[in-house]
Design an enzyme around this catalytic site. Structure first.
Site, short mmCIF file in Angstrom:
data_model
loop_
_atom_site.label_atom_id
_atom_site.label_comp_id
_atom_site.label_asym_id
_atom_site.label_seq_id
_atom_site.Cartn_x
_atom_site.Cartn_y
_atom_site.Cartn_z
N SER A 1 -0.23 -10.47 -1.63
CA SER A 1 -1.04 -10.81 -0.46
C SER A 1 -0.26 -11.54 0.64
O SER A 1 -0.77 -12.47 1.27
CB SER A 1 -2.28 -11.64 -0.87
N GLU B 1 6.08 -11.64 -8.40
CA GLU B 1 4.75 -11.25 -7.92
C GLU B 1 3.70 -11.69 -8.94
O GLU B 1 3.49 -10.98 -9.94
CB GLU B 1 4.68 -9.72 -7.75
N ASN C 1 5.98 -1.93 0.42
CA ASN C 1 5.63 -0.99 -0.66
C ASN C 1 4.33 -0.31 -0.26
O ASN C 1 3.27 -0.93 -0.31
CB ASN C 1 5.49 -1.80 -1.97
N TRP C 2 4.45 0.95 0.11
CA TRP C 2 3.26 1.67 0.62
C TRP C 2 2.37 2.17 -0.50
O TRP C 2 1.30 2.74 -0.23
CB TRP C 2 3.70 2.83 1.53
N LYS C 3 2.81 2.05 -1.74
CA LYS C 3 2.02 2.49 -2.91
C LYS C 3 1.57 3.94 -2.72
O LYS C 3 2.29 4.72 -2.10
CB LYS C 3 0.86 1.51 -3.14
N GLY D 1 2.68 -5.37 0.14
CA GLY D 1 1.91 -4.18 -0.19
C GLY D 1 0.99 -3.82 0.97
O GLY D 1 1.42 -3.27 1.99
N GLY D 2 -0.29 -4.17 0.83
CA GLY D 2 -1.31 -3.77 1.80
C GLY D 2 -0.92 -3.98 3.25
O GLY D 2 -1.11 -3.09 4.10
N GLY E 1 -2.93 -7.75 -4.06
CA GLY E 1 -4.07 -6.98 -3.55
C GLY E 1 -5.39 -7.74 -3.64
O GLY E 1 -6.45 -7.15 -3.46
N GLU F 1 1.71 -2.93 -11.24
CA GLU F 1 0.78 -1.79 -11.38
C GLU F 1 1.35 -0.78 -12.37
O GLU F 1 0.59 -0.16 -13.13
CB GLU F 1 0.50 -1.17 -10.00
N HIS G 1 7.05 -2.75 -11.33
CA HIS G 1 5.93 -3.29 -10.55
C HIS G 1 4.74 -3.51 -11.48
O HIS G 1 4.51 -2.73 -12.40
CB HIS G 1 5.57 -2.32 -9.42
P1 PGA Z 1 -0.13 -6.84 -1.78
O1 PGA Z 1 0.83 -6.08 -2.82
O2 PGA Z 1 0.75 -7.34 -0.67
O3 PGA Z 1 -1.11 -5.78 -1.33
O4 PGA Z 1 -0.78 -7.96 -2.53
C1 PGA Z 1 2.07 -6.61 -3.16
C2 PGA Z 1 2.76 -5.69 -4.13
O5 PGA Z 1 2.09 -5.06 -4.95
O6 PGA Z 1 4.00 -5.55 -4.10
#
Ligand code: PGA
Length: 262
Positions: free
Chosen positions: A217, A171, A13-15, A238-239, A177, A101, A99
Site C-alpha cells: 500500500s 512486504e 508490479n502491475w500484477k 502494486g496498485g 492491497g 501472492e 511474491h
Molecule cells: P500494493 O501491492 O501496493 O497494491 O499493496 C504491493 C505488492 O504486492 O508488491
C-alpha cells in the site's frame, strides 16, 4: 565489483492487469516523466504478455524492465512456465521471486524461492526476493523470526557476488492491497534487521550497498515518510503503479526524502 547505490529504487508490479495498448501507454507516460525523477532507478514489471510492448515503449530510456516470476529450469517440458533466459531475451533485467501472492495462492515455498533466485542469477537477472509476515505472525511477535527464516532458506548459500545482485523486498502480507501500510517505524525495524543479517553473512560493504525495498500500500502520501527511514532504499508498488501520475509522484516524494538528510 561493488554495486553502487544511487537514488530511490522504485518498481511497479502491475500484477495481472493491463492489455497491450494500456501497458504501452502507461510505460510511455512513465518514460515521459523520467527526466523529472532521473535520480531514481525505475523498473516496470508488467504481466508476461505485455513485456514485449513495454520493452518497445521504454526502449532508449532509463526505465528498466522486470517480470513477475520465472521457472528454475532453463527450458523443457514445463507447460505454462517461463525461464530466466527467456526473460533476458525479452529485455528483462529484474524478476520478482516469492511474491506473497505466489506464496499464498500458488504454492510457492521457501525452497522454490531458493531455486528461482539461483536460476535468476544464473540467467543474469537481478532477483527481487520478497519476504514478509502474515498478520497472525506479526500479532504473535514472530515477524523477525519469519523474515529470518525466509532469508535463510531463500538466500542461504549465495556468494557475496551473487548477493550484490539480489534485491530484497520486505512486504508485510497484511499491508498488500489492503490500504493498510506499515508505519515507517514498523517497516524500518524489519529493514534494519534485514540489513544486519546481510552484514553478518556478507560484511559491511555488502550490507551498505544492499537495496532493501518496502512494499504494501505505498502511495504518494506515505512515500516521503517511509523513505526518510534509514534502511528503506525504495519501494515495490502494486496498485498505485497502475496510474502513471501516482507512480511518478511516489518516485518524486522518495527523491525529495532522499535529498533531505536521512
Ligand atoms: P500494493 O501491492 O501496493 O497494491 O499493496 C504491493 C505488492 O504486492 O508488491
Amino acid at each position: 565489483m561493488t554495486r553502487e547505490k544511487k537514488g530511490p529504487f522504485i518498481a511497479g508490479n502491475w500484477k495481472m492487469n493491463l492489455g497491450l495498448g494500456e501497458a504501452a501507454a502507461l510505460a510511455r507516460a512513465v518514460v515521459e516523466a523520467v527526466p523529472e525523477v532521473g535520480d531514481c532507478a525505475i523498473v516496470l514489471i508488467p504481466p508476461f504478455t505485455a513485456i514485449g510492448a513495454v520493452a518497445g515503449a521504454i526502449d532508449g530510456s532509463a526505465v528498466a524492465l522486470g517480470a513477475q516470476d520465472l521457472h528454475w529450469e532453463k527450458k523443457g517440458a514445463y507447460t505454462g512456465e517461463i525461464s530466466g533466459p527467456m526473460l533476458v531475451d525479452a529485455g528483462c533485467a529484474y524478476v520478482l521471486v516469492g511474491h506473497s501472492e505466489r506464496r499464498q495462492l500458488f504454492g510457492e515455498t521457501d525452497e522454490t524461492v531458493a531455486r528461482k533466485t539461483r536460476a535468476a542469477l544464473e540467467a543474469g537477472l537481478s532477483p527481487i526476493v520478497c519476504v514478509g509476515e502474515v498478520l497472525e505472525e506479526r500479532d504473535a511477535g514472530r515477524t523477525l523470526a519469519r523474515v529470518d527464516d525466509q532469508l535463510a532458506k531463500g538466500l542461504g548459500g549465495l556468494s557475496k557476488e551473487d548477493m550484490e545482485r539480489v534485491i530484497v523486498a520486505y512486504e508485510p502480507v497484511w499491508a498488500i492491497g489492503t490500504g493498510r501500510t506499515a508505519t515507517p517505524g514498523q517497516a524500518e525495524e524489519v529493514h534494519a534487521h534485514i540489513r544486519d543479517r546481510i552484514r553478518a553473512a556478507y560484511g559491511n560493504e555488502a550490507a551498505d550497498c544492499a537495496i532493501i525495498l518496502y512494499g504494501g500500500s505505498v502511495k504518494p502520501a506515505n512515500s516521503h515518510p517511509l523513505f526518510k527511514e534509514k534502511d528503506i532504499d525504495g519501494f515495490l508498488v502494486g496498485g498505485a503503479s497502475l496510474d502513471a501520475g501516482g507512480f511518478v509522484d511516489i518516485a518524486r516524494e522518495a527523491l525529495r526524502a532522499h535529498r533531505e538528510e536521512k
